[in-house]
Structures are given as structure tokens and as C-alpha cells.
Write a protein that holds these residues in place. Structure first.
Motif, PDB file in Angstrom:
ATOM      1  N   ARG A 284      -1.847   3.985  10.393  1.00 26.55           N
ATOM      2  CA  ARG A 284      -2.323   3.469   9.115  1.00 26.55           C
ATOM      3  C   ARG A 284      -3.106   4.557   8.395  1.00 26.55           C
ATOM      4  O   ARG A 284      -3.818   5.347   9.013  1.00 26.55           O
TER       5      ARG A 284
ATOM      6  N   SER B 259      -4.586   1.527  -5.242  1.00 29.67           N
ATOM      7  CA  SER B 259      -5.044   0.272  -4.654  1.00 29.67           C
ATOM      8  C   SER B 259      -3.863  -0.565  -4.182  1.00 29.67           C
ATOM      9  O   SER B 259      -3.858  -1.089  -3.056  1.00 29.67           O
ATOM     10  N   SER B 260      -2.846  -0.677  -5.022  1.00 31.61           N
ATOM     11  CA  SER B 260      -1.662  -1.460  -4.663  1.00 31.61           C
ATOM     12  C   SER B 260      -0.921  -0.830  -3.494  1.00 31.61           C
ATOM     13  O   SER B 260      -0.448  -1.527  -2.593  1.00 31.61           O
TER      14      SER B 260
ATOM     15  N   LEU C 169      -2.106   1.034  -1.006  1.00 31.35           N
ATOM     16  CA  LEU C 169      -2.812   0.806   0.251  1.00 31.35           C
ATOM     17  C   LEU C 169      -2.626  -0.622   0.731  1.00 31.35           C
ATOM     18  O   LEU C 169      -2.380  -0.869   1.921  1.00 31.35           O
ATOM     19  N   ARG C 170      -2.726  -1.585  -0.177  1.00 28.50           N
ATOM     20  CA  ARG C 170      -2.588  -2.984   0.232  1.00 28.50           C
ATOM     21  C   ARG C 170      -1.174  -3.316   0.681  1.00 28.50           C
ATOM     22  O   ARG C 170      -0.975  -4.082   1.619  1.00 28.50           O
ATOM     23  N   SER C 171      -0.175  -2.724   0.037  1.00 21.76           N
ATOM     24  CA  SER C 171       1.213  -3.066   0.367  1.00 21.76           C
ATOM     25  C   SER C 171       1.712  -2.363   1.622  1.00 21.76           C
ATOM     26  O   SER C 171       2.679  -2.812   2.238  1.00 21.76           O
TER      27      SER C 171
ATOM     28  N   GLN D 249      -5.977   1.009   4.258  1.00 19.90           N
ATOM     29  CA  GLN D 249      -7.319   0.439   4.119  1.00 19.90           C
ATOM     30  C   GLN D 249      -8.191   1.368   3.287  1.00 19.90           C
ATOM     31  O   GLN D 249      -8.092   2.592   3.381  1.00 19.90           O
ATOM     32  N   TRP D 250      -9.053   0.753   2.486  1.00 22.12           N
ATOM     33  CA  TRP D 250     -10.061   1.471   1.722  1.00 22.12           C
ATOM     34  C   TRP D 250     -11.415   1.168   2.342  1.00 22.12           C
ATOM     35  O   TRP D 250     -11.855   0.017   2.363  1.00 22.12           O
TER      36      TRP D 250
ATOM     37  N   ASP E 172     -15.098  -2.786   3.620  1.00 24.29           N
ATOM     38  CA  ASP E 172     -13.758  -2.724   3.064  1.00 24.29           C
ATOM     39  C   ASP E 172     -13.853  -2.818   1.545  1.00 24.29           C
ATOM     40  O   ASP E 172     -14.371  -3.799   1.005  1.00 24.29           O
TER      41      ASP E 172
ATOM     42  N   HIS F 266     -11.665  -3.386  -0.705  1.00 25.10           N
ATOM     43  CA  HIS F 266     -10.897  -4.456  -1.326  1.00 25.10           C
ATOM     44  C   HIS F 266     -11.447  -5.838  -0.995  1.00 25.10           C
ATOM     45  O   HIS F 266     -11.360  -6.761  -1.814  1.00 25.10           O
ATOM     46  N   LEU F 267     -11.979  -6.002   0.208  1.00 28.19           N
ATOM     47  CA  LEU F 267     -12.386  -7.321   0.685  1.00 28.19           C
ATOM     48  C   LEU F 267     -13.897  -7.510   0.739  1.00 28.19           C
ATOM     49  O   LEU F 267     -14.381  -8.642   0.785  1.00 28.19           O
TER      50      LEU F 267
END
Length: 453
Positions: free
Chosen positions: A166, A182-183, A185-187, A191-192, A202, A204-205
Motif C-alpha cells: 500500500r 485524494s481519489s 489514494l481512496r480507490s 492512505q493519507w 488519517d 480522510h477519516l
């Protein structure tokens, strides 16, 4: 931490010119191509990579070239000291010899927390471009204020995909991501991770993250830094999706053009696989590239005046899925009802089977900050009835609730207009209502049903 520079020229340069310009600036080191043949790698006497230089790629106007220079890791370079000095000398040396300009993209700040004990300071094998490596992840630490889907990070992701790892991008709290990165990494399962100097979370979360010397693991607690701020604004977000049947007349990109027009925008100016996008937007070219990549997926970055977007092309057994999303500059006023009705008509006319126009929390621009930005507050959602053939009229209206209406033109569809205003009470309820509607419609989604067979 990755030390990143860019060199830009007003005219195209060839790979041979790049080699000739680079060699005088790296005395004591040597250059070779990496395993992919796409990057020039500057190595020491032990063949250890010290500097990566992307092959020249064009600009959107076709008149110039740009390339990226990156040094990963922390160790000093014999004869140069810090990696910063090596990259500076290489970038300015190339720029001087090709008549271009060199620009440092990194900043003086550097996240320190996760590698304070030296855990991440390890020698990387072969041509791994990351700052650190375990059997689970490749870590790249970025100090840019805005971290984009550059050739460097695309190279990192491709290396991770080949090695079964990853990609983890680590930034400080002041950095933001472009929508395209951003898209991505999520797809891809990346991870950010945000380093506050007093812990990790995280991006994003918002969940607290811990490092166990092998991987980053998210906990259950939200970090206070993830809390939205009163000064946050709301950026319009438009999304559309359709499934194309396999045919000789398949054309990728017309849906994108239609979505932009429906949102009141000019067509994208440029398209590419990395940022900044470098090729003039052309649906015929997009179709050709996607067909060449099939049966694998294709992802494109879209650039326009006041917009950032991405386009995914996903060949599947039921057909070719085309998904496009565009983020607009924040606006002071909500969309008027007439504009929402026009959006629904135009996006259906463009061939969309699912489309949403709404708002995403923003720091004042189109980028993704390391604090809460979702869920999207919908303004209008559109669902073509042909995508949900087992759903009758009564069932569609029951799922949509009071805001829903059925239309017959330009194609039979369910249109749901939401009265929520971003940032005001009830806006979160609208987002949750849309998620429930999508969940209910999925039971009748012919694409999902065919994909599972």
C-alpha cells in the motif's frame, strides 16, 4: 522526507538533452534508467538510488516541457551533504543548460514524529522510490502545501501495485491534497497519514493512527484537528456515471463534456494521467487510450478554468463504466431551483444514468484539507430508470420521499431535489437521505446484478 523540485522550459526537450544537462550537475555520481524505463535514476558507487528525474513531458499548450526531480529518504549524499543540496544542484544545473526555470516544491517544514527514532530510516532495495519500506507499505513523506498526483507519486503507486504494498502519503497538518490524489489514494487502498507533531491521524477519516514499525493502523478516536472550522466554505461537486455497452461506437468523454455543461462549465481544458494535465482535452483520444489499456482500468486527471476533476474508465463484464467527478470553486450562494432542474435535464441528455450535484466542505478552494469535508450535501440527484428496470413508479417515489419526482424527458428518470443549505441545520440529514436512497436503489441496479453473475 521527499525533496521535490520541478524544471520547466518554454520549448520541448528530449530525453537525450536531459541526460546531457544532468551529467555535469552530478559529479561523483552516475545516471541510469530505472526498471520501468520512465525515470532517470542518479545512483552512488554502490548503485543506491539518490535522485529520481522524470522523463520530460509536455505542457497543455504543447510548447514546453516539464520534469520532476525527487530525492527520497534522509541519509546524506557523499559529496553533497543533504539530499536537498543534491536536488537543488541538479535542478538548477538542468534549468541553466536547457534555458528553463527550477522551482522547489517542498517546504522547509518536515514532519518528524514517525521517524524520530530512526524506524523509517532504512536502506531501500532495488529501485524503490519511497522514503521508507516494509513488507506492507511504502511510505512517502511530503512537505508541499498542496500535494498533487504528480509523476513522482504516480510512480510510487505503480511501484506499490507491482510489489503488493500500500502507498502511504504522510504530510503535516498544513498540507492539503488535490481531488485527483485524494481519489487515487481512496480507490487504490492507499492512505493519507497526517503528522501533527504530537500524534498521527488519517487525513480522510480523522481517526487516530498508530505505527507499529510495519504498518499504520487506524483506531476509533477522532483527532480534534479533524474538526471543521467556522471559516470553512463549500465547494460545488458534480458527479456522473454511466455504463456503456460494448460496441464499435463506444465513445469515452462525451459524458464528461455533458456533465461540465450541465454544471454551467466550459469543457475541460486539459487531460492527463498526472498533474498538471498536459494534453488538450479530446474524447477521441480518451477513447483510444482507454481501449489500449482495456481490459484494465484507466484514470484521467481533468483540468479546467476554476475546476479540478477526474475520470475513471472501468471495463466490466456488463459494459464499460464511465465515472466522472469535478470540484468547482466555492460559491457564496446555493444553486437556484431552476439551475437544479436544468442540471437534471442536461446531464440525462448527456447519457448519465446516475448524477449528483452538491457541495463539499472546503478551506476556500478546491483542494481536500486534512479535516472533515463530508458527507456531500446534495442539491439534486438524478437516476435514469433504465438502470433500475425492476423498480416501479410507486417504489421509486417511496424510496425518494417527498423531494422525489418522476420525469419522462429527456429520458424516464427519478429526480430528487434537496432543500438543504450547506452548513445549516438539516444539511447532514440530506446527505444521509441520499445515501439511504442509493442503498435502496442498489437492489434494483441492473449493472450491479449483472456484475455479480
Amino acid at each position: 522526507m521527499s525533496e521535490d523540485w520541478a524544471v520547466r522550459t518554454s520549448r520541448p526537450i528530449a530525453l537525450e538533452q536531459l541526460h546531457a544537462a544532468l551529467l555535469p550537475a552530478i559529479g561523483g555520481l552516475r545516471a541510469r534508467m530505472d526498471a520501468t524505463g520512465q525515470w532517470v535514476v542518479v545512483v552512488d558507487v554502490d548503485d543506491r538510488p539518490r535522485l529520481w528525474v522524470s522523463g520530460p513531458h509536455g505542457t497543455a499548450d504543447g510548447r514546453g516541457s516539464q520534469l520532476e526531480l525527487c530525492a527520497a529518504g534522509h541519509d546524506g549524499v557523499p559529496g553533497y551533504g543533504s539530499p536537498v543540496e543534491l536536488v537543488r544542484r541538479a535542478a538548477t544545473g538542468i534549468a541553466d543548460r536547457v534555458g528553463g526555470t527550477a522551482e522547489r516544491l517542498s517546504t522547509a517544514s518536515e514532519p518528524e514524529d514517525i521517524d524520530a527514532d530512526g524506524t523509517l530510516r532504512r536502506v531501500l532495495p532495488d529501485d524503490c522510490p519511497g522514503d521508507a519500506l516494509t513488507d506492507a507499505v511504502t511510505v512517502v513523506v511530503q512537505s508541499r502545501p498542496t500535494v498533487a498526483l504528480t509523476p513522482w507519486l504516480m510512480h510510487q503507486q505503480q511501484w506499490c501495485a507491482r510489489s503488493g504494498r500500500r502507498l502511504v502519503v504522510v504530510t503535516g497538518t498544513d498540507s492539503c491534497l488535490t481531488p485527483a490524489l485524494s481519489s487515487m489514494l481512496r480507490s487504490t487502498g492507499g492512505q493519507w497519514v497526517v503528522d501533527t507533531g504530537n500524534g498521527l491521524y488519517d487525513g480522510h477519516l480523522g481517526l487516530t493512527v498508530t505505527w507499529d514499525e510495519r504498518d499504520f493502523t487506524a483506531g476509533e478516536d477522532l483527532r480534534p484537528e479533524f474538526t471543521p472550522r467556522p471559516e470553512d466554505t463549500w465547494a460545488p461537486l458534480a458527479h456522473a456515471e454511466t455504463v456503456h455497452p460494448y460496441s464499435d461506437g463506444l465513445r469515452i468523454g462525451n459524458l464528461t463534456t455533458g456533465l461540465y455543461a450541465a454544471a454551467g462549465l466550459s469543457a475541460p481544458r486539459a487531460v492527463g494521467v498526472v498533474e498538471p494535465a498536459e494534453t488538450p482535452y479530446d474524447p477521441a483520444l480518451l477513447t483510444e487510450i482507454a481501449q489500449h489499456a482495456s481490459p484494465g482500468p484507466s484514470r484521467f486527471v481533468l483540468a479546467g478554468m476554476g475546476t479540478d476533476g477526474w475520470l475513471d474508465v472501468l471495463p466490466q463484464p456488463p459494459g464499460v463504466v464511465e465515472q466522472v467527478e469535478v470540484t468547482l470553486d466555492p460559491r457564496a450562494e446555493a444553486f437556484a431551483s431552476a439551475a437544479l432542474a436544468a442540471f437534471a435535464d442536461q446531464v440525462l441528455e448527456a447519457g448519465a444514468e446516475i448524477a449528483v450535484l452538491g457541495y463539499r466542505r472546503s478551506t476556500g478552494g478546491r483542494q481536500v484539507p486534512s479535516r472533515q469535508t463530508g458527507p456531500t450535501v446534495p442539491a439534486v440527484a438524478v437516476f435514469a430508470r433504465r438502470r433500475f428496470p425492476t423498480l416501479n413508479d410507486a417504489g421509486a417515489l417511496r424510496l425518494a420521499g417527498r423531494p422525489g419526482r418522476l420525469v419522462e424527458t429527456p429520458v424516464p428518470a427519478l429526480v430528487v431535489e434537496y432543500a438543504a443549505t450547506p452548513g445549516r441545520p438539516g444539511s447532514e440529514d440530506a446527505g444521509e437521505s441520499l445515501l439511504r436512497l442509493i442503498d435502496g436503489l442498489s437492489l434494483h441496479d441492473t449493472y450491479l446484478q449483472n456484475a455479480q453473475e
